[in-house]
Scaffold this motif. Structure first.
Motif, mmCIF file in Angstrom:
data_model
loop_
_atom_site.group_PDB
_atom_site.id
_atom_site.type_symbol
_atom_site.label_atom_id
_atom_site.label_comp_id
_atom_site.label_asym_id
_atom_site.label_seq_id
_atom_site.Cartn_x
_atom_site.Cartn_y
_atom_site.Cartn_z
ATOM 1 N N ALA A 1 0.818 -1.216 0.000
ATOM 2 C CA ALA A 1 0.000 0.000 0.000
ATOM 3 C C ALA A 1 0.846 1.257 0.000
ATOM 4 C CB ALA A 1 -0.937 -0.010 1.209
ATOM 5 N N ASP A 2 2.068 1.195 0.569
ATOM 6 C CA ASP A 2 2.941 2.369 0.598
ATOM 7 C C ASP A 2 3.791 2.512 -0.653
ATOM 8 O OD1 ASP A 2 4.782 0.349 0.866
ATOM 9 O OD2 ASP A 2 5.506 0.963 2.846
ATOM 10 N N GLY A 3 3.565 1.634 -1.650
ATOM 11 C CA GLY A 3 4.281 1.730 -2.917
ATOM 12 C C GLY A 3 5.560 0.939 -2.991
ATOM 13 N N THR A 4 5.992 0.335 -1.901
ATOM 14 C CA THR A 4 7.218 -0.453 -1.926
ATOM 15 C C THR A 4 6.957 -1.831 -2.542
ATOM 16 O OG1 THR A 4 6.799 -1.276 0.315
ATOM 17 C CG2 THR A 4 8.148 0.721 0.094
ATOM 18 N N THR A 5 7.991 -2.390 -3.154
ATOM 19 C CA THR A 5 7.887 -3.718 -3.770
ATOM 20 C C THR A 5 7.956 -4.791 -2.694
ATOM 21 O OG1 THR A 5 8.964 -2.890 -5.771
ATOM 22 C CG2 THR A 5 8.894 -5.275 -5.472
ATOM 23 N N VAL A 6 7.050 -5.763 -2.755
ATOM 24 C CA VAL A 6 7.039 -6.839 -1.761
ATOM 25 C C VAL A 6 7.889 -7.999 -2.258
ATOM 26 C CG1 VAL A 6 4.753 -6.145 -0.978
ATOM 27 C CG2 VAL A 6 4.968 -7.985 -2.659
ATOM 28 N N PRO A 7 8.518 -8.749 -1.368
ATOM 29 C CA PRO A 7 9.350 -9.889 -1.780
ATOM 30 C C PRO A 7 8.500 -11.076 -2.209
ATOM 31 C CG PRO A 7 9.270 -9.733 0.607
ATOM 32 C CD PRO A 7 8.555 -8.530 0.091
ATOM 33 N N ALA A 8 9.160 -12.048 -2.831
ATOM 34 C CA ALA A 8 8.479 -13.281 -3.247
ATOM 35 C C ALA A 8 7.793 -13.915 -2.054
ATOM 36 C CB ALA A 8 9.482 -14.252 -3.865
ATOM 37 N N GLY A 9 6.576 -14.402 -2.301
ATOM 38 C CA GLY A 9 5.812 -15.055 -1.250
ATOM 39 C C GLY A 9 4.832 -14.158 -0.539
ATOM 40 N N GLU A 10 5.021 -12.829 -0.644
ATOM 41 C CA GLU A 10 4.110 -11.901 0.015
ATOM 42 C C GLU A 10 3.124 -11.323 -0.997
ATOM 43 O OE1 GLU A 10 5.832 -8.957 2.515
ATOM 44 O OE2 GLU A 10 7.199 -10.369 3.508
ATOM 45 N N VAL A 11 1.956 -10.919 -0.493
ATOM 46 C CA VAL A 11 0.892 -10.416 -1.353
ATOM 47 C C VAL A 11 1.048 -8.915 -1.565
ATOM 48 C CG1 VAL A 11 -1.605 -10.023 -1.539
ATOM 49 C CG2 VAL A 11 -0.735 -12.227 -0.721
ATOM 50 N N GLY A 12 0.878 -8.481 -2.816
ATOM 51 C CA GLY A 12 0.889 -7.064 -3.151
ATOM 52 C C GLY A 12 0.016 -6.813 -4.363
ATOM 53 N N GLU A 13 -0.202 -5.540 -4.676
ATOM 54 C CA GLU A 13 -0.993 -5.188 -5.853
ATOM 55 C C GLU A 13 -0.159 -5.401 -7.108
ATOM 56 O OE1 GLU A 13 -3.667 -1.546 -7.782
ATOM 57 O OE2 GLU A 13 -2.305 -1.129 -6.105
ATOM 58 N N VAL A 14 -0.770 -6.004 -8.128
ATOM 59 C CA VAL A 14 -0.084 -6.244 -9.389
ATOM 60 C C VAL A 14 0.054 -4.916 -10.138
ATOM 61 C CG1 VAL A 14 -0.145 -7.458 -11.593
ATOM 62 C CG2 VAL A 14 -0.999 -8.586 -9.520
ATOM 63 N N CYS A 15 1.303 -4.536 -10.404
ATOM 64 C CA CYS A 15 1.598 -3.310 -11.144
ATOM 65 C C CYS A 15 2.364 -3.686 -12.409
ATOM 66 C CB CYS A 15 2.410 -2.340 -10.296
ATOM 67 S SG CYS A 15 1.548 -1.797 -8.795
ATOM 68 N N VAL A 16 1.996 -3.066 -13.528
ATOM 69 C CA VAL A 16 2.489 -3.497 -14.834
ATOM 70 C C VAL A 16 3.068 -2.308 -15.587
ATOM 71 C CG1 VAL A 16 1.872 -4.628 -17.013
ATOM 72 C CG2 VAL A 16 0.698 -5.264 -14.900
ATOM 73 N N LYS A 17 4.168 -2.570 -16.299
ATOM 74 C CA LYS A 17 4.763 -1.557 -17.175
ATOM 75 C C LYS A 17 5.139 -2.229 -18.491
ATOM 76 C CE LYS A 17 7.793 1.539 -15.686
ATOM 77 N NZ LYS A 17 9.091 2.126 -15.197
ATOM 78 N N GLY A 18 4.874 -1.563 -19.611
ATOM 79 C CA GLY A 18 5.232 -2.110 -20.911
ATOM 80 C C GLY A 18 4.615 -1.294 -22.025
ATOM 81 N N ALA A 19 5.081 -1.539 -23.244
ATOM 82 C CA ALA A 19 4.618 -0.759 -24.391
ATOM 83 C C ALA A 19 3.149 -0.971 -24.699
ATOM 84 C CB ALA A 19 5.463 -1.104 -25.627
ATOM 85 N N SER A 20 2.569 -2.092 -24.229
ATOM 86 C CA SER A 20 1.165 -2.371 -24.541
ATOM 87 C C SER A 20 0.203 -1.768 -23.521
ATOM 88 C CB SER A 20 0.932 -3.888 -24.626
ATOM 89 O OG SER A 20 1.259 -4.512 -23.398
ATOM 90 N N VAL A 21 0.714 -1.209 -22.429
ATOM 91 C CA VAL A 21 -0.141 -0.628 -21.392
ATOM 92 C C VAL A 21 -0.799 0.650 -21.909
ATOM 93 C CG1 VAL A 21 -0.138 0.443 -19.097
ATOM 94 C CG2 VAL A 21 1.180 -1.646 -19.506
ATOM 95 N N MET A 22 -2.033 0.895 -21.491
ATOM 96 C CA MET A 22 -2.775 2.067 -21.942
ATOM 97 C C MET A 22 -2.031 3.358 -21.575
ATOM 98 S SD MET A 22 -5.826 2.833 -19.215
ATOM 99 C CE MET A 22 -5.431 3.279 -17.513
#
Length: 493
Positions: free
Chosen positions: A332-353
């Motif tokens: 929720a604070d924007g930090t990346t969570v380590p493997a195994g922990e739950v976080g919001e899926v955030c995506v970056k790439g040329a196909s993103v709106m």
């Protein structure tokens, strides 16, 4: 590629249609259209639209349902560099979209009362196109032009327009590359989901590689089985709820010609996926995407084979991020969570709106520092596989603890008597929220399911109450209709 060059997404598609002359492109209710006929119809339709005043950058609404003319109109619109908005009948109000999208024209299967400068039925456009020549036209679309504006279903509020540039569609096409160049001769793609949505892109990509697209008006298991039976080789895309209907049908149905089955758009229950693997073998592929990010992750056939062997946990995964797509899980604070922990899926790439259509405030909250915040919750394992556990808005807080819908639903569908399950939060004076489960099941009661879940879930995650349904309500895109289920809980109180 220079930004002022013709859009690759369009030019490569037109080249592919020309390269497969002599093959059957489309089949619908006994009518067949060859690749050369389809390309000729595209050129004639593009000229007819241009004669009606349509020019590069103009907005066009397409409300045709699943029919050959939908392909012709879409190719023609892209050839002219129009801003296309395909709509599925009955899903979104075309009058609202006409106003919000700034479209100047509507092409529809049936007459529609909408205030636009140009309104034509498919039949009227077809007649106009027949008077036009079919010699080639140059590609007017450019990479940075807006190719289309898709609209969300609006189940959680007003429908939102999601634009994609021609460059972004090209990037998504490359990301989804699946070795289709090696497709065997005689392959038929059975189009049963709405052409206006994800399977429309899949069908267009199948045409890039010389397959035949057989068009159906919806999914009817008996009709589908019959179509597979007469196809030399068949592939398709199904929503999980439709795959369940196929699994619950005739066990003796001959589906041997079904070479590949892609599923997506909604979570799939691992227990039901296991049934599909037992029935079809590792001929399945799962896609994970959103309207805002049309290419995120894939669980491919090799992953499904591994799930049948020593990695059964992969049945709950949506796979690994696609080439050219970066995925991070954020707290929720924007930090990346380590493997195994739950976080919001955030995506970056040329196909993103690039952002929501005319919704700058919403864009600012959804696109931050170049990352799309999807609202999906997930975790990565040590090998980089992504597992979705629910939606931020579906998180249920019981006694101050967060519980995610996905693992609870998976536990319930693990019971042999449960075909489908969906859970929502219900207000509770003692715990704040309580978990209410809706299940489609036979010969099992709430006490038995509660006992089953107690051995597999934390105490607060065990559903407090159950409702048994004959069929799970779904949205037009095959997702469990959580809004309708929440309304049922509210009405019950």
């Amino acid at each position: 590629m220079p930004e002022d060059a013709p859009a690759w997404y369009v030019s490569s598609a037109i080249e592919a249609l020309a390269a497969h002359r002599g093959k059957v492109a489309l089949s619908c209710q006994g009518r067949e259209l060859g690749y050369s006929e389809l390309l000729a119809a595209v050129y004639r339709t593009a000229r007819a639209l241009r004669r009606h005043g349509m020019r590069r950058g103009d907005g066009l609404l397409l409300l045709t349902g699943n029919r050959p003319e939908a392909f012709t109109c879409r190719f023609a619109a892209f050839l002219l560099g129009l801003r296309l908005t395909p709509l599925a009948p009955g899903l979104t109000d075309p009058r609202y979209v006409a106003t919000d999208s700034g479209a100047v024209a509507l092409i529809s299967a049936e007459p529609v009362d909408v205030d636009l400068p140009l309104v034509l039925t498919v039949d009227e456009l077809t007649v106009a196109a027949q008077a036009e020549p079919d010699d080639p036209l140059p590609v007017a679309a450019r990479e940075q032009d807006i190719a289309r504006v898709l609209y969300t279903s609006g189940t959680t509020g007003r429908p939102k327009g999601v634009p994609s540039t021609y460059q972004a569609l090209g990037a998504a096409t490359r990301s989804w590359g699946t070795g289709a160049a090696e497709m065997p001769a005689g392959l038929r793609f059975l189009l049963v989901t709405p052409f206006a949505h994800g399977s429309g892109d899949a069908a267009l990509n199948m045409l890039r590689f010389g397959a035949t697209v057989e068009i159906f008006d919806g999914f009817h298991p008996a009709e589908f089985v019959e179509a597979v039976g007469r196809a030399p080789l068949a592939v398709t895309y199904l929503y999980p709820s439709w795959l369940y209907r196929l699994l619950d049908g005739d066990d003796d149905a001959d589906l041997g010609a079904l070479q590949f089955l892609t599923y997506g758009s909604a979570p799939i229950a691992p227990a039901r996926l296991r049934q599909a693997l037992d029935r079809f073998g590792p001929r399945l592929m799962q896609t994970y995407a959103t309207t805002e990010a049309p290419a995120i992750a894939m669980l491919d056939a090799a992953d499904h084979a591994a799930a049948m062997g020593d990695r059964p946990g992969l049945l709950a995964s949506v796979g690994k991020p696609l080439p050219g797509v970066a995925v991070e899980l954020r707290a929720a604070d924007g930090t990346t969570v380590p493997a195994g922990e739950v976080g919001e899926v955030c995506v970056k790439g040329a196909s993103v709106m690039p952002g929501y259509w005319n919704r700058p405030e919403l864009t600012a909250t959804t696109l931050r520092d170049g990352w799309l915040h999807t609202g999906d919750l997930g975790r990565f394992d040590a090998d980089g596989y992504l597992y979705l556990v629910g939606r931020l808005k579906d998180m249920i807080i019981v006694n101050g603890y967060n519980h995610y819908a996905g693992p609870i639903e998976d536990a319930l569908t693990g019971h042999v008597k449960v075909r489908e399950a969906a859970v929502v939060g219900a207000p509770d004076d003692r715990t704040g929220e309580a978990i209410h489960a809706f299940v489609v099941a036979e010969d099992v009661d709430a006490g038995q399911l509660r006992a089953w879940a107690t051995g597999r879930l934390a105490a607060d995650a065990v559903p407090a109450t159950f409702t048994f349904l004959d069929a799970m309500p779904t949205t037009p895109l095959g997702k469990p209709d959580k809004k309708a289920l929440r309304d049922k809980v509210t009405a019950g109180r």
